[in-house]
Design a protein around this motif. Sequence first.
Motif, mmCIF file in Angstrom:
data_model
loop_
_atom_site.group_PDB
_atom_site.id
_atom_site.type_symbol
_atom_site.label_atom_id
_atom_site.label_comp_id
_atom_site.label_asym_id
_atom_site.label_seq_id
_atom_site.Cartn_x
_atom_site.Cartn_y
_atom_site.Cartn_z
ATOM 1 N N PRO A 124 0.850 -1.190 0.000
ATOM 2 C CA PRO A 124 0.000 0.000 0.000
ATOM 3 C C PRO A 124 0.884 1.237 0.000
ATOM 4 C CG PRO A 124 0.018 -1.017 2.164
ATOM 5 C CD PRO A 124 0.749 -1.954 1.254
ATOM 6 N N THR A 125 0.458 2.268 -0.697
ATOM 7 C CA THR A 125 1.306 3.449 -0.852
ATOM 8 C C THR A 125 1.640 4.105 0.484
ATOM 9 O OG1 THR A 125 -0.714 4.707 -1.315
ATOM 10 C CG2 THR A 125 0.578 3.965 -3.200
ATOM 11 N N ARG A 126 0.778 3.928 1.475
ATOM 12 C CA ARG A 126 1.063 4.514 2.787
ATOM 13 C C ARG A 126 2.266 3.858 3.453
ATOM 14 N NH1 ARG A 126 -0.963 0.731 6.328
ATOM 15 N NH2 ARG A 126 -2.618 -0.616 5.518
ATOM 16 N N GLU A 127 2.683 2.690 2.969
ATOM 17 C CA GLU A 127 3.831 1.975 3.539
ATOM 18 C C GLU A 127 5.106 2.200 2.739
ATOM 19 O OE1 GLU A 127 3.733 0.482 6.281
ATOM 20 O OE2 GLU A 127 1.583 0.308 6.666
ATOM 21 N N ALA A 128 5.078 3.129 1.786
ATOM 22 C CA ALA A 128 6.233 3.311 0.897
ATOM 23 C C ALA A 128 7.505 3.673 1.652
ATOM 24 C CB ALA A 128 5.920 4.389 -0.143
ATOM 25 N N SER A 132 12.501 0.510 1.791
ATOM 26 C CA SER A 132 13.948 0.327 1.805
ATOM 27 C C SER A 132 14.357 -0.821 2.707
ATOM 28 C CB SER A 132 14.634 1.626 2.246
ATOM 29 O OG SER A 132 16.035 1.494 2.214
ATOM 30 N N ASN A 133 13.726 -0.931 3.872
ATOM 31 C CA ASN A 133 14.052 -2.014 4.804
ATOM 32 C C ASN A 133 13.712 -3.375 4.217
ATOM 33 O OD1 ASN A 133 14.964 -0.218 6.739
ATOM 34 N ND2 ASN A 133 12.973 -0.068 7.761
ATOM 35 N N GLN A 134 12.529 -3.483 3.604
ATOM 36 C CA GLN A 134 12.114 -4.763 3.048
ATOM 37 C C GLN A 134 12.997 -5.159 1.874
ATOM 38 O OE1 GLN A 134 9.782 -7.083 4.118
ATOM 39 N NE2 GLN A 134 10.857 -8.265 2.554
ATOM 40 N N ARG A 156 8.305 12.225 -5.678
ATOM 41 C CA ARG A 156 8.307 11.048 -4.798
ATOM 42 C C ARG A 156 9.698 10.436 -4.721
ATOM 43 N NH1 ARG A 156 3.982 8.755 -2.552
ATOM 44 N NH2 ARG A 156 4.107 6.596 -1.815
ATOM 45 N N ILE A 157 10.403 10.421 -5.842
ATOM 46 C CA ILE A 157 11.786 9.925 -5.831
ATOM 47 C C ILE A 157 12.618 10.766 -4.870
ATOM 48 C CG2 ILE A 157 13.895 9.684 -7.194
ATOM 49 C CD1 ILE A 157 12.154 9.018 -9.606
ATOM 50 N N THR A 158 12.462 12.076 -4.982
ATOM 51 C CA THR A 158 13.272 12.999 -4.182
ATOM 52 C C THR A 158 12.954 12.912 -2.696
ATOM 53 O OG1 THR A 158 13.446 14.532 -6.057
ATOM 54 C CG2 THR A 158 13.883 15.422 -3.870
ATOM 55 N N THR A 159 11.675 12.808 -2.361
ATOM 56 C CA THR A 159 11.283 12.855 -0.951
ATOM 57 C C THR A 159 11.257 11.507 -0.256
ATOM 58 O OG1 THR A 159 8.932 12.730 -1.573
ATOM 59 C CG2 THR A 159 9.899 14.930 -1.319
ATOM 60 N N MET A 160 11.104 10.411 -1.015
ATOM 61 C CA MET A 160 10.893 9.113 -0.373
ATOM 62 C C MET A 160 11.866 8.018 -0.779
ATOM 63 S SD MET A 160 6.761 8.787 -0.125
ATOM 64 C CE MET A 160 6.964 7.629 1.229
ATOM 65 N N HIS A 161 12.494 8.148 -1.946
ATOM 66 C CA HIS A 161 13.252 7.007 -2.461
ATOM 67 C C HIS A 161 14.737 7.282 -2.692
ATOM 68 C CE1 HIS A 161 9.465 5.053 -2.665
ATOM 69 N NE2 HIS A 161 9.039 5.668 -3.758
ATOM 70 N N MET A 162 15.270 8.351 -2.142
ATOM 71 C CA MET A 162 16.689 8.630 -2.327
ATOM 72 C C MET A 162 17.568 7.608 -1.617
ATOM 73 S SD MET A 162 17.818 10.818 -4.392
ATOM 74 C CE MET A 162 17.125 11.997 -5.530
ATOM 75 N N ASP A 163 17.027 6.943 -0.601
ATOM 76 C CA ASP A 163 17.803 5.886 0.055
ATOM 77 C C ASP A 163 18.157 4.791 -0.941
ATOM 78 O OD1 ASP A 163 17.968 7.027 2.499
ATOM 79 O OD2 ASP A 163 16.317 5.923 3.400
ATOM 80 N N PHE A 164 17.205 4.451 -1.813
ATOM 81 C CA PHE A 164 17.489 3.463 -2.851
ATOM 82 C C PHE A 164 18.629 3.952 -3.747
ATOM 83 C CE2 PHE A 164 12.799 2.219 -2.540
ATOM 84 C CZ PHE A 164 13.076 1.059 -1.834
ATOM 85 N N VAL A 165 18.501 5.194 -4.188
ATOM 86 C CA VAL A 165 19.436 5.751 -5.164
ATOM 87 C C VAL A 165 20.862 5.758 -4.628
ATOM 88 C CG1 VAL A 165 20.019 7.806 -6.495
ATOM 89 C CG2 VAL A 165 17.622 7.145 -6.214
ATOM 90 N N LYS A 166 21.020 6.130 -3.371
ATOM 91 C CA LYS A 166 22.359 6.257 -2.795
ATOM 92 C C LYS A 166 23.088 4.926 -2.723
ATOM 93 C CE LYS A 166 21.077 10.285 -0.018
ATOM 94 N NZ LYS A 166 20.802 10.804 1.349
#
Length: 332
Positions: A124-128, A132-134, A156-166
């Motif tokens: 669910p999008t609320r768990e986005a 990263s942990n999963q 969304r990439i900038t605010t929520m998914h930069m951990d992936f990118v790094k």
Amino acid sequence: MTEDMTIFDALPGQLMDVSEVTHSLTQMWAGTPSLDQEAPSEFRASQMNIVLHFGLKTSPDEAFDRFNTAIAFAQRYPCRIVVLCPMGRESSDRLLQGKLFAQCYVGSSMREMCCCEALMLGYPTREAGFLSNQVSIWLENDLPTYHWFNRIPAERITTMHMDFVKRCRRVIYDSDIEEADILNVKWPRPEAAVDLAHARILPIRQSLGQFLSRYDTSKLAGGLLSVQVRYTEGREGEARNLLKWTESCLQACAKDAKLSLNAEFTLHKADCDHCLEIEWSYDDSRHFLWTHESKGLDARVTADFGAGRVSSPMQVGFLEPVNALAEALFFN
């Protein structure tokens, strides 16, 4: 695909609890072979992780197509595929869901076999924020990771998914289908973010480079007034990357010839029978025009750089999806 089918539903694989996915994968590869066969694990030698990350605007058909591209890629370059499938607001009360897809492909010889695996997460999008942990649990941590964004909004990439990118060796996206603001994302390592549209035009860049290399750099860059790249629907990403590549090449020509390059570089959407056109205009009779037909491999270059008019056909196309993916990940 039915209209009410979700991205997660559209993808093949065995449905199971998220906590069971890696255990089931281990058990499967550890299967006991018969006396005259080798274990499946003998044909599984992952070289990398690929995270295929879908956005809500991805259609089930598109998700299925991208998944098949990733699987075909894995047959050439063994890897673990992790697929992230968001669920919209209407499914926001659902918990994380898991799927496991694994298959071995036999080549022309019975000794040629490749085993592929894909771990899928419906969330669910609320768990986005917990993705990263999963994902870190599912990755093979001793291998490099590549991240493929598909219709994920730039914000969304900038605010929520930069951990992936790094954590990733490379990040890829396709500017043909993404919103324009994807080009403005501040990637931690800009050189590691690759546009699939740029990868697809590799054969075109090679063919044009070979043709233009026969001319003196001063003839190419001197007196250049304008460069236009025209494109039809569905080719804006390729056109933008071709314009950028052309400008880079001409800048190099000007530097080599010790000239200043003051040309105007522009992109135009055109209603014509060609999917791409490049036209250069000069302050004299010199001229360059390259056209590519909207279908097939037919292209033509017409040029005059002061030594007479040249008109020549070309047979050149765009890289197929699997080859473009490989180009983007390894060679771009």
